[in-house]
Write a protein that holds these residues in place. Structure first.
Motif, PDB file in Angstrom:
ATOM      1  N   HIS A  20       0.814  -1.216   0.000  1.00 51.02           N
ATOM      2  CA  HIS A  20       0.000   0.000   0.000  1.00 51.02           C
ATOM      3  C   HIS A  20       0.847   1.266   0.000  1.00 51.02           C
ATOM      4  O   HIS A  20       0.324   2.353   0.226  1.00 51.02           O
ATOM      5  CB  HIS A  20      -0.903   0.018   1.241  1.00 51.02           C
ATOM      6  N   PHE A  32      -3.297  -0.117  -4.489  1.00 50.85           N
ATOM      7  CA  PHE A  32      -2.276  -1.020  -3.960  1.00 50.85           C
ATOM      8  C   PHE A  32      -1.723  -1.869  -5.095  1.00 50.85           C
ATOM      9  O   PHE A  32      -2.285  -1.904  -6.189  1.00 50.85           O
ATOM     10  CB  PHE A  32      -2.815  -1.917  -2.841  1.00 50.85           C
ATOM     11  N   GLN A  99       0.019  -7.757   4.072  1.00 51.97           N
ATOM     12  CA  GLN A  99      -0.087  -6.414   3.511  1.00 51.97           C
ATOM     13  C   GLN A  99       0.973  -5.562   4.195  1.00 51.97           C
ATOM     14  O   GLN A  99       1.216  -5.728   5.385  1.00 51.97           O
ATOM     15  CB  GLN A  99      -1.463  -5.811   3.792  1.00 51.97           C
ATOM     16  N   ARG A 105      -2.376   3.053   3.233  1.00 51.38           N
ATOM     17  CA  ARG A 105      -3.530   2.365   2.647  1.00 51.38           C
ATOM     18  C   ARG A 105      -4.649   3.364   2.382  1.00 51.38           C
ATOM     19  O   ARG A 105      -4.973   4.194   3.224  1.00 51.38           O
ATOM     20  CB  ARG A 105      -4.019   1.279   3.590  1.00 51.38           C
TER      21      ARG A 105
END
Length: 136
Positions: A20, A32, A99, A105
């Motif tokens: 991200h 992303f 992630q 993000r």
């Protein structure tokens, strides 16, 4: 996208991430990027690839025919190449392990489960408020 570039790998995956970070967002024009980390020496490419040095020592490879983003490599990880998961034969089967760079993000991703979903464009374009373009 056009099929002019292809890749194969004979080694193991070293990273399997959704990133991200703001650099990936700008480089892919997406919220992303999903990628596989692979040992450079285990990846074989066919077709012509053009590189863009997005920051000192970081190169992003793309197809010169259609512009499809293929990977990025960086001097920070000299033995790895990070191949975009969308270039897999079946990208729908991709399963990330983690992630990263969560502070960057996109906040609107939280709303996706509650946003109506359609199999295609559901209606004619609507007149929406004017949005200021992002400066890259």
């Amino acid at each position: 996208m056009c099929g002019a570039v292809a890749w194969t790998c004979s080694g193991v995956v070293t990273r399997n991430l959704v990133c991200h970070c703001a650099d990936c967002q700008r480089a892919t024009s997406a919220p992303f990027t999903a990628f596989l980390g692979l040992r450079s020496e285990h990846v074989n490419w066919s077709g012509e690839i053009v590189h863009y040095e997005s920051s000192p020592g970081t190169f992003r490879g793309f197809c010169p025919s259609c512009g499809t983003r293929l990977y990025f490599r960086s001097d920070r990880w000299p033995s790895e190449i990070h191949v975009h998961a969308a270039t897999l034969t079946d990208p729908g089967e991709y399963q990330p392990d983690a992630q990263v760079f969560m502070p960057s993000r996109a906040k609107w991703l939280d709303r996706l489960p509650s946003v109506p979903a359609h199999d295609g464009f559901q209606q004619a374009p609507a007149d929406l408020p004017v949005v200021e373009p992002l400066k890259t």
